[in-house]
Design a protein around this motif. Structure first.
Motif, PDB file in Angstrom:
ATOM      1  N   ARG A 157      24.245  13.217  54.090  1.00  0.00           N
ATOM      2  CA  ARG A 157      25.636  13.347  53.662  1.00  0.00           C
ATOM      3  C   ARG A 157      25.906  14.782  53.179  1.00  0.00           C
ATOM      4  O   ARG A 157      26.965  15.350  53.448  1.00  0.00           O
ATOM      5  N   ILE A 195      26.478  16.890  56.120  1.00  0.00           N
ATOM      6  CA  ILE A 195      27.809  16.676  56.701  1.00  0.00           C
ATOM      7  C   ILE A 195      28.863  17.408  55.877  1.00  0.00           C
ATOM      8  O   ILE A 195      29.732  18.108  56.409  1.00  0.00           O
ATOM      9  N   SER A 196      28.736  17.289  54.536  1.00  0.00           N
ATOM     10  CA  SER A 196      29.685  17.987  53.671  1.00  0.00           C
ATOM     11  C   SER A 196      29.619  19.494  53.899  1.00  0.00           C
ATOM     12  O   SER A 196      30.646  20.174  53.906  1.00  0.00           O
ATOM     13  N   ARG A 249      28.848  21.034  56.577  1.00  0.00           N
ATOM     14  CA  ARG A 249      29.506  21.388  57.832  1.00  0.00           C
ATOM     15  C   ARG A 249      31.021  21.356  57.691  1.00  0.00           C
ATOM     16  O   ARG A 249      31.732  22.092  58.354  1.00  0.00           O
ATOM     17  N   ARG A 250      31.503  20.441  56.806  1.00  0.00           N
ATOM     18  CA  ARG A 250      32.955  20.349  56.594  1.00  0.00           C
ATOM     19  C   ARG A 250      33.427  21.323  55.517  1.00  0.00           C
ATOM     20  O   ARG A 250      34.573  21.268  55.093  1.00  0.00           O
ATOM     21  N   THR A 251      32.508  22.183  55.029  1.00  0.00           N
ATOM     22  CA  THR A 251      32.821  23.188  54.005  1.00  0.00           C
ATOM     23  C   THR A 251      33.333  22.548  52.720  1.00  0.00           C
ATOM     24  O   THR A 251      34.253  23.044  52.094  1.00  0.00           O
ATOM     25  N   GLU A 252      32.741  21.428  52.318  1.00  0.00           N
ATOM     26  CA  GLU A 252      33.120  20.802  51.047  1.00  0.00           C
ATOM     27  C   GLU A 252      32.002  21.025  50.040  1.00  0.00           C
ATOM     28  O   GLU A 252      31.025  20.278  50.021  1.00  0.00           O
ATOM     29  N   ARG A 293      24.767  26.646  53.791  1.00  0.00           N
ATOM     30  CA  ARG A 293      24.784  25.673  54.890  1.00  0.00           C
ATOM     31  C   ARG A 293      23.420  25.579  55.576  1.00  0.00           C
ATOM     32  O   ARG A 293      22.868  24.494  55.753  1.00  0.00           O
ATOM     33  N   GLU A 328      20.873  22.396  55.763  1.00  0.00           N
ATOM     34  CA  GLU A 328      20.470  21.833  57.048  1.00  0.00           C
ATOM     35  C   GLU A 328      18.945  21.759  57.161  1.00  0.00           C
ATOM     36  O   GLU A 328      18.381  20.738  57.567  1.00  0.00           O
TER      37      GLU A 328
END
Lengths: 205, 602
Positions: free
Chosen positions: A89, A92-93, A95-98, A178, A182
């Protein structure tokens, strides 16, 4: 251009020069860090494969006494799965820049990993309490060694996790962390797979 | 130059390919001691390896003194002798040759030859050296613990390795195993760097098939080491537990002096499998860099392109792959199933094919070349000869029926010293004479170098040919003294004494080599940037020795392979890899470039 084609080139022919002289020097379309991690994972996989091969080699003899696996290991397995899911998770965050999502899920991933390690120690404690010392039987020794080796690799992962966490709390932007997130996630998934393989080996063979 | 290139092709990334952020040292300490520069790390690795190698050299003299003149030297007891052979073998194979080829030459040459500023993970690279140094120090520490270093033989076979009665079973064996584990951890850090740098950090135009063979050899050896060392690691960890915690991974139920020991249920053969699953690839971890380097030495000093470049690359890869399925030929006498032995004998003989291809290609590169008998060339030729010798006795020993009677005789000692002792060390010497001018800006003294070569080369044969013969007579290896042995003629002792004398002479010649290095470093003739007129990138750096970041403001762009030698039309007989075709035209005013390059390739 795939690897095989690259190895088929004939560097002595001048006609080839126009084709190849400008290509950038990379063999794979991967960043250095990602390739570095993959090479490392291969090495770790070889270590565990050899240990598992040694385990199987020893197990075929008739004087083998399996260790009664503590039920706690099932719970630990579930916790390690949670840990991996949380790391995923976080990825994923990222990658969504959160950045908030990254922080929360990273914490969760590291927390579950720690709980897993404590759970493993409790499982050891249970075995030792019932007299299954490492020196008594090769099966016990293998159990302790395999779980310890897996745990040490997870601790190594936690060091990387801790450094990533430090970057996040220092307020580094999502873009900067990031790649770290990863790499951690890939490593976590890898260690989960290794654990599942070890657990299955000790359960079913 | 770079702009002209961009005009020709749109989708090429801008001038600097994957330019990395270089770490800039801020103090003397981070520049020369805790340095992250691969060149400094390479020199640290080399000096440490040579220093520990000298210890192993002295140990070999002690062994030979005992074998040549038994009952003469009171300071060499049987226990000492076993400790000497163990430490000599382990140090030479792992701490000297592996560390020097990969940590030394690998670190120095990979970034320079592929056109990179540095290794891709410089910090990890620095850690790699310091962990290697720790491994060496732990190994040395074992000389000073009660009981001394382990005397189990370099193969460390259990159960004897950790049982009382074997020298060093008190502490030496544990330090040995810890040192090996440290070495492997350190090497893995370096190995990640070498592999990823070769794969992803090559400069523009440096395709895989334009890499010099030196890089191919070091690259493949690193891949082998990354896959093979884990087996030794696993074995070392398990044996440490057996020794310290009393587990029984490798220890069967055993009684000593009528007393049942606490061990039971382990498998000693398991250790042999783990050890040789590492041990056989280890031969090629040492041999492949030697193959690669010698290919370049021969090509440069014979002024001729390497014969069959593509096959040379493929042979390196195939040898590397095959080396993982031959390990049990070291275990023919351990009581294995005959079909098992047959399988391993077959794979062992198959590996001779790619190896023979390489030997033919070296010889065919020399054929009609413009051979310059420089010191590096002498050592390169010396390598081919000794390697063929050692390789052929390997074919004998690869066959089960021949191996069984010869096993554990001096013949085996002679074989592996020829093939993985003398042959790679010849390449190490050749490579040092070859790259010394790049590392220091000065040439090494030639007469001293020639003397060093002839004494070493002739000496190696004077030492190891008699050992083959002694092996045929049945003289066993690892024996402290022969005493009265009916089946061995007494004259065998004279031969042993002769060998010992030669060993001491050859050893003295190595001191001359070290003296040559020291003197040439200070007073040697200035070499200029490219004394051998070589094509590969390390000779084209703006500074000699290469400065921080290796190349100038922009990385070189590569236009051809590294073997453009002996071009008949050009004023110079070679073309550097990074010389642009348009520059070549203006320099030589020569319309026949592609013509001459094609001729060179024929």
């Amino acid at each position: 251009m795939n690897l095989l084609q690259q190895l088929m080139e004939k560097p002595w022919l001048t006609e080839d020069n126009t084709v190849v002289e400008l290509r950038d020097g990379r063999t794979f379309a991967l960043s250095r860090e990602k390739l570095g991690l993959r090479v490392f994972l291969v090495v770790v996989m070889v270590v565990f494969s050899l240990m598992m091969a040694a385990y199987i080699e020893r197990k075929v003899f008739s004087d083998w006494h399996s260790v009664p696996l503590p039920w706690l290991l099932w719970l630990n397995t579930v916790i390690l799965v949670f840990s991996s899911l949380a790391m995923h998770r976080a990825w994923i965050s990222a990658r969504r820049t959160e950045i908030d999502g990254v922080r929360v899920w990273l914490y969760a991933g590291g927390f579950f990993a720690l709980v897993f390690l404590i759970g493993q120690l409790l499982a050891w404690w249970e075995l030792v309490a019932s007299g299954y010392y490492a020196a008594v039987d090769p099966a016990n020794a293998f159990f302790f060694m395999l779980t310890a080796l897996h745990g040490v690799h997870l601790i190594g992962g936690l060091v990387a996790w801790w450094r990533t966490m430090a970057k996040v709390t220092r307020g580094c932007g999502v873009v900067l962390v990031r790649i770290s997130v990863e790499l951690c996630t890939v490593y976590w998934h890898f260690l989960l797979l290794i654990w599942l393989a070890l657990f299955a080996l000790m359960l079913f063979t | 130059m770079v702009d002209a290139v961009q005009d020709q092709d749109d989708f090429v990334p801008p001038a600097e390919v994957a330019e990395m952020e270089l770490y800039h040292p801020k103090s003397w300490l981070t520049k020369y001691v805790f340095s992250q520069d691969a060149k400094v790390i390479a020199i640290q690795y080399s000096f440490t390896a040579i220093a520990i190698g000298l210890v192993a050299l002295v140990l070999s003299w002690m062994m030979r003194l005992q074998l040549g003149f038994p009952e003469t030297f009171s300071f060499i007891e049987a226990e000492d002798y076993y400790q000497f052979i163990t430490m000599h073998g382990m140090i030479m194979v792992i701490y000297l040759l592996t560390a020097l080829f990969l940590g030394g030459f690998g670190n120095y040459l990979i970034p320079l030859m592929v056109g990179a500023r540095d290794m891709v993970f410089p910090y990890v690279n620095m850690l790699s050296y310091w962990i290697y140094l720790a491994a060496v120090l732990v190994l040395l520490a074992s000389f000073f613990v009660p009981g001394g270093p382990t005397g189990a033989g370099w193969t460390l076979y259990p159960p004897q390795a950790i049982l009382p009665g074997t020298p060093g079973s008190e502490g030496g064996i544990v330090l040995m195993l810890v040192s090996l584990a440290l070495f492997i951890v350190g090497f893995t850090m370096g190995g990640l760097n070498y592999v990823v740098t070769v794969l992803q950090a090559r400069t523009r135009g440096m395709t895989l098939m334009r890499l010099p063979l030196t890089i191919w050899g070091i690259f493949m050896a690193t891949v082998l080491a990354l896959l093979a060392f884990p087996a030794l690691f696993v074995g070392a960890v398990m044996m440490t537990f057996d020794s310290l915690l009393g587990t029984s991974f490798f220890m069967p139920a055993i009684s000593q002096f009528g007393e049942q020991l606490k061990y039971g249920g382990g498998s000693p053969i398991l250790f042999q499998h783990l050890f040789w699953f590492f041990g056989h690839p280890e031969v090629y971890i040492v041999a492949l860099p030697a193959f690669g380097i010698v290919s370049d030495l021969i090509s440069v000093h014979a002024r001729r392109h390497i014969f069959g470049y593509r096959l040379m690359v493929w042979a390196i890869v195939i040898i590397g792959a095959l080396s993982f399925i031959v390990w049990a030929h070291h275990m023919y006498v351990s009581g294995m199933n005959p079909y098992f032995g047959f399988f391993f004998a077959t794979t062992t003989l198959i590996i001779a094919i790619p190896t023979a291809i390489k030997v033919y290609n070296w010889v065919l590169t020399l054929w009609r070349g413009n051979i310059q008998l420089t010191v590096p060339m002498l050592f390169a030729i010396g390598f081919i000869v000794t390697f063929v010798n050692g390789g052929i006795t390997g074919l004998f020993l690869g066959n089960v029926v021949v191996d069984v009677p010869l096993s554990d005789t001096m013949f085996v000692v002679a074989h592996f010293h020829m093939v993985m002792g003398v042959a790679p060390i010849m390449v190490v010497f050749g490579a040092i004479y070859h790259w010394f001018p790049k590392m220091t800006g000065r040439l090494m003294n030639v007469p001293m170098g020639q003397f060093h070569f002839w004494v070493t080369f002739v000496g190696a044969y004077a030492i190891f040919l008699p050992l083959h013969y002694l092996g045929f007579l049945g003289v066993p290896r690892r024996y402290y003294a022969m005493l009265d042995t009916g089946f061995i003629p007494e004259s065998a002792q004279d031969l042993n004494a002769f060998v010992t004398v030669v060993v001491l002479i050859v050893g003295a010649a190595q001191m001359l080599f070290l003296y040559n290095i020291a003197v040439s470093m200070i007073k040697g003739k200035k070499s200029g940037p490219n004394p051998w007129r070589a094509t590969s990138l390390e000779w084209q750096t703006p500074q000699t020795p290469p400065g921080h970041g290796n190349f100038g403001p922009t990385l070189p762009v590569v236009y051809r392979w590294a073997y453009a030698y002996g071009l008949p039309d050009a004023t110079e007989d070679y073309v550097p890899q990074n010389l642009a075709p348009d520059q070549l035209m203006s320099d030589y005013d020569n319309s026949g470039l592609s013509h001459s390059a094609a001729q060179a390739a024929e």
